[in-house]
Enzyme design. Structure first.
Site, short mmCIF file in Angstrom:
data_model
loop_
_atom_site.label_atom_id
_atom_site.label_comp_id
_atom_site.label_asym_id
_atom_site.label_seq_id
_atom_site.Cartn_x
_atom_site.Cartn_y
_atom_site.Cartn_z
N PRO A 48 -7.76 54.21 -19.48
CA PRO A 48 -8.22 53.00 -19.70
C PRO A 48 -9.56 53.85 -19.75
O PRO A 48 -10.96 52.95 -20.67
CB PRO A 48 -8.36 52.16 -18.11
CG PRO A 48 -8.50 52.63 -17.36
CD PRO A 48 -7.04 54.48 -17.86
N THR A 100 -3.11 54.70 -16.16
CA THR A 100 -3.92 55.66 -15.40
C THR A 100 -5.02 55.10 -14.74
O THR A 100 -5.80 55.14 -14.76
CB THR A 100 -3.94 57.41 -16.28
OG1 THR A 100 -5.04 56.99 -17.09
CG2 THR A 100 -2.55 57.56 -17.24
N GLY A 159 -8.58 58.54 -27.65
CA GLY A 159 -9.17 58.97 -27.20
C GLY A 159 -10.67 59.71 -27.96
O GLY A 159 -10.70 59.78 -29.39
N SER A 169 -3.82 57.61 -25.93
CA SER A 169 -5.19 58.55 -25.16
C SER A 169 -5.72 59.22 -25.93
O SER A 169 -5.88 59.63 -27.06
CB SER A 169 -4.91 59.15 -23.17
OG SER A 169 -3.59 60.44 -24.45
N GLY A 170 -6.78 60.01 -25.78
CA GLY A 170 -6.46 61.44 -26.04
C GLY A 170 -5.77 62.74 -25.64
O GLY A 170 -5.51 61.88 -25.16
N ASP A 171 -6.26 63.93 -26.08
CA ASP A 171 -4.94 64.88 -26.16
C ASP A 171 -5.38 65.31 -24.43
O ASP A 171 -3.82 65.87 -23.59
CB ASP A 171 -5.98 65.87 -26.91
CG ASP A 171 -5.54 66.30 -28.19
OD1 ASP A 171 -4.38 65.00 -28.70
OD2 ASP A 171 -6.26 65.83 -28.97
N GLY A 172 -5.59 64.88 -23.81
CA GLY A 172 -6.10 64.69 -21.88
C GLY A 172 -4.11 64.65 -20.87
O GLY A 172 -3.64 65.01 -20.86
N1 LIG Z 1 -8.34 56.08 -14.34
C1 LIG Z 1 -8.91 57.51 -14.67
N2 LIG Z 1 -10.52 58.00 -13.83
C2 LIG Z 1 -11.06 59.06 -14.16
N3 LIG Z 1 -10.54 59.82 -15.35
C3 LIG Z 1 -8.46 59.86 -15.89
C4 LIG Z 1 -8.44 58.27 -15.47
N4 LIG Z 1 -7.41 58.48 -16.34
C5 LIG Z 1 -7.22 59.66 -17.25
N5 LIG Z 1 -8.38 60.97 -16.67
C6 LIG Z 1 -9.31 61.56 -17.04
O1 LIG Z 1 -9.37 61.39 -18.23
C7 LIG Z 1 -8.91 63.29 -18.71
C8 LIG Z 1 -9.51 62.72 -20.56
O2 LIG Z 1 -8.12 61.97 -21.46
P1 LIG Z 1 -8.25 61.69 -22.76
O3 LIG Z 1 -7.84 63.30 -23.46
O4 LIG Z 1 -6.56 60.40 -22.76
O5 LIG Z 1 -9.46 61.10 -23.51
P2 LIG Z 1 -10.46 61.45 -23.96
O6 LIG Z 1 -11.31 60.47 -24.65
O7 LIG Z 1 -10.21 61.89 -25.11
O8 LIG Z 1 -11.36 62.30 -23.14
P3 LIG Z 1 -12.64 63.31 -23.30
O9 LIG Z 1 -13.71 63.17 -24.16
O10 LIG Z 1 -12.47 64.29 -22.28
O11 LIG Z 1 -11.09 64.47 -24.22
C9 LIG Z 1 -7.99 63.31 -18.27
O12 LIG Z 1 -8.19 64.17 -18.22
C10 LIG Z 1 -6.96 62.70 -17.81
O13 LIG Z 1 -6.80 63.13 -16.65
#
Ligand SMILES: Nc1ncnc2c1ncn2[C@@H]1O[C@H](COP(=O)(O)OP(=O)(O)OP(=O)(O)O)[C@@H](O)[C@H]1O
Length: 531
Positions: A165, A196, A255, A221-224
């Site tokens: 989210p 998540t 993401g 999501s992103g790549d995380g």
């Molecule tokens: N509910 C949550 N609260 C906090 N962190 C979370 C939650 N759900 C997922 N995450 C973490 O957020 C991180 C980034 O996730 P993701 O790659 O999907 O997003 P992103 O927008 O691309 O982020 P980033 O800018 O960090 O690359 C991951 O390490 C994941 O574990």
């Protein structure tokens, strides 16, 4: 969440929607369009669509709007090719009893309006058909249409949607609701939805998953999140053998870094990526095992995207405090590092697969000629495929590894190793990367060139032409070991798939063909090298 607790009945925040009901829909005869179906080209409409069949936007409006100024329409509007069909359902007339599904020649077809620009939102339409050449076709026409539409991919798959989210500056949930869910619903996909709740949650979900229930894990999501899912599989008692064989892992772009979607679905647009995902074939992709520590502190994590050390890692992870600036923070970080002449000395040992740019191009051409996946008969992953074979970090590297000469290793400013072509929408950093060639692409640059030359190399990354520059060292490697030699460890970063890893020695090796992914025709999207 314990492994035992992840069962169907006790999931927290999970909703399951089964959209497989296929009761006949009821229509009037006047709603129907006569059509013929041919195996080669799809559904031929024998009369024009009535104006009221497209309440908001007619097919012809869309064609007109997208092609103003063009002499020829982009496609024959009287044909719906199977590749654009999303769903087919039997329908019945009010005047007659519902027909048996097996004999039904009245069909409602849901389809995507043909598109050229993959960055524009997908448009979906429906048409109710009376199939005239029913006697030339197999008995169940809806089933026949569906199997032709999902030739070599799974019609109505069972998917686990894992949504972060917080992904994409908190936009992920609204992107899912507005752009992804309507396409999944149109395709009657069986959806299990999980948000998540914390960092590491997706790892737990993947570790404890009943893999028999799902065809695909869709990371919104992103790549995380894909990074976590893959490592969740790897932490299962069988190292993920069952999961890697059974469940495909994919990403829909929600993401800030969406490399998997860009490299496999060819778009950062979530609705188009969802459509591409549904039509893609199962295929195998190499993973990379990253080991740090020795003895009891030794840990191995899987990487699906990249490892980096130097300017790129520090500009990505080292600028987290500038997150409020948006993606520009990365460019600012790179410019600041390049123009300050930052160097990242290290000891680097490599097991080359190909260390010659011309041979890399030949290798890519050979691969593309000989590899295309129709999604069937993928090689079975075994525990042997997941075994890490490299020596312990406390031991010397094997004799067939090469030590990178000091003039390069001691002046290094970028080490970037990757497995997929696109690392972001405007960066095809690894244009020669292939899904399953048993190799990682390694890019090295050093700071002996002027800052302007380094900047010009980085500007060529958008088109993927940086690898042609003689100052860029590009090779395909099967293993490597990097020992950082910078003075101030506290201010520097090692980034694995965009995640921050301990700033210490690490060793990487390819695990060939472990991950099941969804690819268009079994390959990554086109790049400067593969087109
Ligand atoms: N509910 C949550 N609260 C906090 N962190 C979370 C939650 N759900 C997922 N995450 C973490 O957020 C991180 C980034 O996730 P993701 O790659 O999907 O997003 P992103 O927008 O691309 O982020 P980033 O800018 O960090 O690359 C991951 O390490 C994941 O574990």
């Amino acid at each position: 969440m314990s492994s035992a607790s992840f069962t169907k009945s006790s999931l927290v925040n999970i909703q399951t929607k089964s959209a497989l009901a296929s009761q006949s829909l009821i229509y009037h005869k006047k709603d129907l369009i006569r059509a013929n179906i041919t195996l080669e080209s799809g559904i031929h409409l024998l009369e024009q669509l009535p104006a009221d069949s497209q309440p908001s936007e007619s097919v012809l409006d869309v064609i007109y709007n997208c092609c103003k100024g063009q002499d020829t329409p982009p496609y024959d509007e009287s044909i719906i090719p199977f590749k654009y069909v999303i769903n087919a359902e039997p329908i019945a007339l009010t005047e007659t009893d519902s027909e048996d599904d097996e004999q039904c020649h009245l069909v409602e077809v849901t389809y995507a309006l043909p598109f050229k620009d993959k960055e524009r939102d997908l448009k979906i339409s429906k048409v109710k058909l009376e199939i005239e050449n029913k006697n030339d076709l197999p008995p169940s026409i809806p089933k026949f249409i569906l199997s032709s539409a999902y030739n070599n991919s799974i019609a109505r798959p069972s998917v686990l949607v894992l949504i972060n989210p917080h992904g994409g500056k908190g936009q992920a949930k609204s992107i899912y609701k507005k752009e992804i869910l309507p396409v999944l619903q149109a395709a009657k996909v069986k959806i299990t939805y999980v948000e998540t709740q914390f960092h590491g949650h997706a790892t737990q979900v993947a570790r404890d998953l009943d893999v028999d229930l799902y065809d695909i894990i869709v990371c919104c999501s992103g790549d995380g999140i894909p990074h976590e899912v893959i490592n969740g599989f790897y932490s299962r008692p069988d190292k993920g053998v069952l999961a890697f064989n059974k469940v495909a892992v994919t990403q829909l772009p929600c993401g800030s870094g969406n490399a998997l979607s860009l490299s496999t679905h060819g778009t950062g647009n979530a609705s188009v990526a969802t459509f591409q995902m549904l039509k893609a074939h199962r295929a195998k992709m190499d993973l990379m095992a990253v080991t740090q520590g020795t003895g009891p502190t030794k840990t191995t994590k899987l990487s699906f995207l990249s490892q980096c050390y130097g300017v790129i890692a520090d500009s990505d992870i080292g600028t987290e405090h500038l997150r409020w600036l948006g993606p520009i923070r990365f460019e600012i970080g790179v410019a600041q590092k390049v123009f300050s002449g930052a160097t990242y000395p290290c000891d680097l040992f490599v097991k080359y697969k190909i260390d010659n740019k011309a041979e890399i191009i030949n290798h890519v051409n050979d691969y593309l000629t000989n590899h295309s996946s129709d999604g069937n008969d993928l090689p079975e992953v075994t525990e042997e495929n997941l075994r890490v074979l490299g020596p312990d970090l406390s031991h010397p590297v094997p004799q067939d590894w090469t030590r990178i000469p000091d003039h390069l290793a001691h002046n290094l400013n970028i080490l970037y190793v990757g497995n997929m072509p696109y690392v972001s929408a405007d960066a095809q950093f690894f244009p020669a990367a292939l899904p399953s060639d048993g190799a990682m692409d390694m890019i090295l640059t050093d700071s002996t060139s002027s800052a302007f030359k380094t900047a010009s190399i980085l500007m060529a990354v958008e088109k993927g032409t940086h690898i042609d520059d003689e100052r860029v060292h590009h090779s395909k490697v099967s293993s490597y070991r990097l020992i950082p030699n910078v003075r101030d460890h506290g201010r520097h970063y090692i980034s694995i798939d965009g995640e921050n890893f301990p700033f210490e020695a690490f060793q990487v090796e390819v695990l060939p063909g472990v991950l099941t992914v969804l690819l268009q025709d079994g390959n990554f999207v086109e790049t400067s090298v593969t087109k």
